[in-house]
Write a protein that holds these residues in place. Structure first.
Motif, PDB file in Angstrom:
ATOM      1  N   VAL A  49       0.843  -1.200   0.000  1.00  0.00           N
ATOM      2  CA  VAL A  49       0.000   0.000   0.000  1.00  0.00           C
ATOM      3  C   VAL A  49       0.878   1.251   0.000  1.00  0.00           C
ATOM      4  O   VAL A  49       1.860   1.345   0.735  1.00  0.00           O
ATOM      5  N   LYS A  50       0.516   2.219  -0.847  1.00  0.00           N
ATOM      6  CA  LYS A  50       1.185   3.514  -0.889  1.00  0.00           C
ATOM      7  C   LYS A  50       0.251   4.572  -0.304  1.00  0.00           C
ATOM      8  O   LYS A  50      -0.965   4.415  -0.327  1.00  0.00           O
ATOM      9  N   PHE A  51       0.848   5.665   0.194  1.00  0.00           N
ATOM     10  CA  PHE A  51       0.063   6.684   0.890  1.00  0.00           C
ATOM     11  C   PHE A  51       0.251   8.058   0.249  1.00  0.00           C
ATOM     12  O   PHE A  51       1.343   8.396  -0.215  1.00  0.00           O
ATOM     13  N   THR A  52      -0.814   8.837   0.274  1.00  0.00           N
ATOM     14  CA  THR A  52      -0.742  10.273   0.038  1.00  0.00           C
ATOM     15  C   THR A  52      -1.367  10.948   1.252  1.00  0.00           C
ATOM     16  O   THR A  52      -2.504  10.631   1.623  1.00  0.00           O
ATOM     17  N   VAL A  53      -0.617  11.850   1.888  1.00  0.00           N
ATOM     18  CA  VAL A  53      -1.106  12.569   3.072  1.00  0.00           C
ATOM     19  C   VAL A  53      -1.169  14.055   2.736  1.00  0.00           C
ATOM     20  O   VAL A  53      -0.162  14.650   2.345  1.00  0.00           O
ATOM     21  N   LEU A  54      -2.343  14.639   2.885  1.00  0.00           N
ATOM     22  CA  LEU A  54      -2.569  16.040   2.561  1.00  0.00           C
ATOM     23  C   LEU A  54      -2.908  16.833   3.820  1.00  0.00           C
ATOM     24  O   LEU A  54      -3.600  16.331   4.704  1.00  0.00           O
ATOM     25  N   SER A  55      -2.440  18.064   3.890  1.00  0.00           N
ATOM     26  CA  SER A  55      -2.831  18.967   4.966  1.00  0.00           C
ATOM     27  C   SER A  55      -4.037  19.772   4.500  1.00  0.00           C
ATOM     28  O   SER A  55      -3.970  20.475   3.486  1.00  0.00           O
ATOM     29  N   ARG A  56      -5.163  19.661   5.231  1.00  0.00           N
ATOM     30  CA  ARG A  56      -6.394  20.327   4.850  1.00  0.00           C
ATOM     31  C   ARG A  56      -7.148  20.819   6.086  1.00  0.00           C
ATOM     32  O   ARG A  56      -6.923  20.339   7.185  1.00  0.00           O
ATOM     33  N   THR A  57      -8.053  21.761   5.877  1.00  0.00           N
ATOM     34  CA  THR A  57      -8.911  22.193   6.978  1.00  0.00           C
ATOM     35  C   THR A  57      -9.949  21.109   7.260  1.00  0.00           C
ATOM     36  O   THR A  57     -10.191  20.217   6.437  1.00  0.00           O
ATOM     37  N   SER A  58     -10.581  21.201   8.426  1.00  0.00           N
ATOM     38  CA  SER A  58     -11.599  20.210   8.792  1.00  0.00           C
ATOM     39  C   SER A  58     -12.769  20.220   7.808  1.00  0.00           C
ATOM     40  O   SER A  58     -13.310  19.165   7.464  1.00  0.00           O
ATOM     41  N   ILE A  59     -13.157  21.396   7.339  1.00  0.00           N
ATOM     42  CA  ILE A  59     -14.261  21.496   6.377  1.00  0.00           C
ATOM     43  C   ILE A  59     -13.867  20.864   5.046  1.00  0.00           C
ATOM     44  O   ILE A  59     -14.645  20.126   4.430  1.00  0.00           O
ATOM     45  N   GLU A  60     -12.637  21.123   4.598  1.00  0.00           N
ATOM     46  CA  GLU A  60     -12.173  20.533   3.340  1.00  0.00           C
ATOM     47  C   GLU A  60     -12.133  19.012   3.433  1.00  0.00           C
ATOM     48  O   GLU A  60     -12.446  18.318   2.457  1.00  0.00           O
TER      49      GLU A  60
END
Length: 301
Positions: free
Chosen positions: A118-129
């Protein structure tokens, strides 16, 4: 039909025929033809068209809900069949609020040890996003607040509780204190997250309860920016306790508990409310439940 529903979901998300076609990896004529075929099959107009995209019809809004369910189930089916033949593999997409980014490795590291395919993508986002991305099938899971603002139709796994600390130089007037009040914190210059972040909305509310006004001298949507300023010893900030222990601040920086009122908020995993879950998501939920136990007694969902 699944590919046409994928086209429709992409168009609703991008609100532009060209961008939707690019996201789906097809030409714009192919996407438009697929949408027309979907409308013919269903016998209703789904998209208001003019010289450009003009929104969904009332029927289109309803079909969008069904499209997301059907496409989500189809993806889950494909993942499960592939996992039965080859073991768990694929791409797991996770969006995380900035204050919880440092906690992501406690999920992804043991997950990958068990499922190296398994590969991962981790994004920083607001709670609403995060909630919008989940609804649009653009991510598989999120790490966010569970108890402060409405979450909608998602499954949750509480992980830990966020408590707040004042990060400030030891040489400052409050630097020697064992604890400080929110009213006192409101009297000093702060660097904080931007107002679109739920953490900032929580802090603003706590300061208001204490009769203080949030007036930061620096705002950023990046925790790294806040960390780097605090490390100079010339700036103060309010951060969750888990972050103050996860990062090594210089000895001259103190993390002082903020009380009056004492504030605690639950942080946890959110995934689409779907049964069955996709194998990738189910494995992540299993890891999250193990992590929750390492922080003490599991919190009530």
């Amino acid at each position: 039909m699944i590919d046409k529903l994928e086209f429709f979901i992409a168009l609703a998300r991008e609100q532009h025929f060209g961008r939707a076609a690019e996201a789906c990896g097809v030409t714009q004529p192919t996407l438009s033809a697929g949408l027309k075929q979907l409308e013919d099959q269903l016998g209703v107009l789904l998209v208001n068209r003019g010289a450009r995209y003009m929104g969904l019809t009332q029927e289109g809004e309803r079909v969008l809900d069904w499209a997301r369910r059907i496409v989500g189930d189809a993806r889950a089916m494909r993942q499960e069949v592939r996992a039965l033949r080859h073991g768990l593999s694929g791409h797991l997409r996770i969006a995380v609020i900035p204050t919880a980014l440092a906690m992501v490795p406690i999920l992804t590291t043991p997950y990958r040890e068990r499922h190296p395919g398994v590969k991962f993508t981790v994004l920083s986002r607001t709670s609403i996003e995060i909630l919008h991305l989940l609804e649009g099938l653009e991510i598989d899971a999120g790490l966010t607040y569970l108890d402060n603002e409405p979450l909608g139709r998602v499954r949750t796994v509480p992980l830990y509780r966020e408590q707040y600390r004042l990060l400030i130089s030891r040489d400052s007037p409050l630097g020697a204190r064992a604890q400080v009040s929110w009213a006192e914190v409101g009297e000093i210059p702060l660097c904080l997250l931007t107002p679109d972040m739920q953490n900032r909305r929580i802090i603003d509310r706590l300061l208001a309860i204490a009769g203080a006004t949030s007036a930061p001298t620096l705002e950023s949507n990046s925790m790294i920016v806040l960390f780097s300023h605090v490390r100079t010893g010339k700036w103060a900030s309010i951060m969750p306790e888990v972050l103050t222990t996860a990062f090594n601040f210089p000895e001259e920086i103190r993390a002082i508990p903020i009380v009056d009122p004492a504030a605690v908020h639950d942080i946890g995993l959110v995934v689409p409310y779907r049964d069955p879950m996709t194998p990738l998501t189910a494995a992540l939920v299993a890891e999250a439940k193990k992590v929750a136990r390492t922080f003490g007694e599991p919190m009530a969902p």
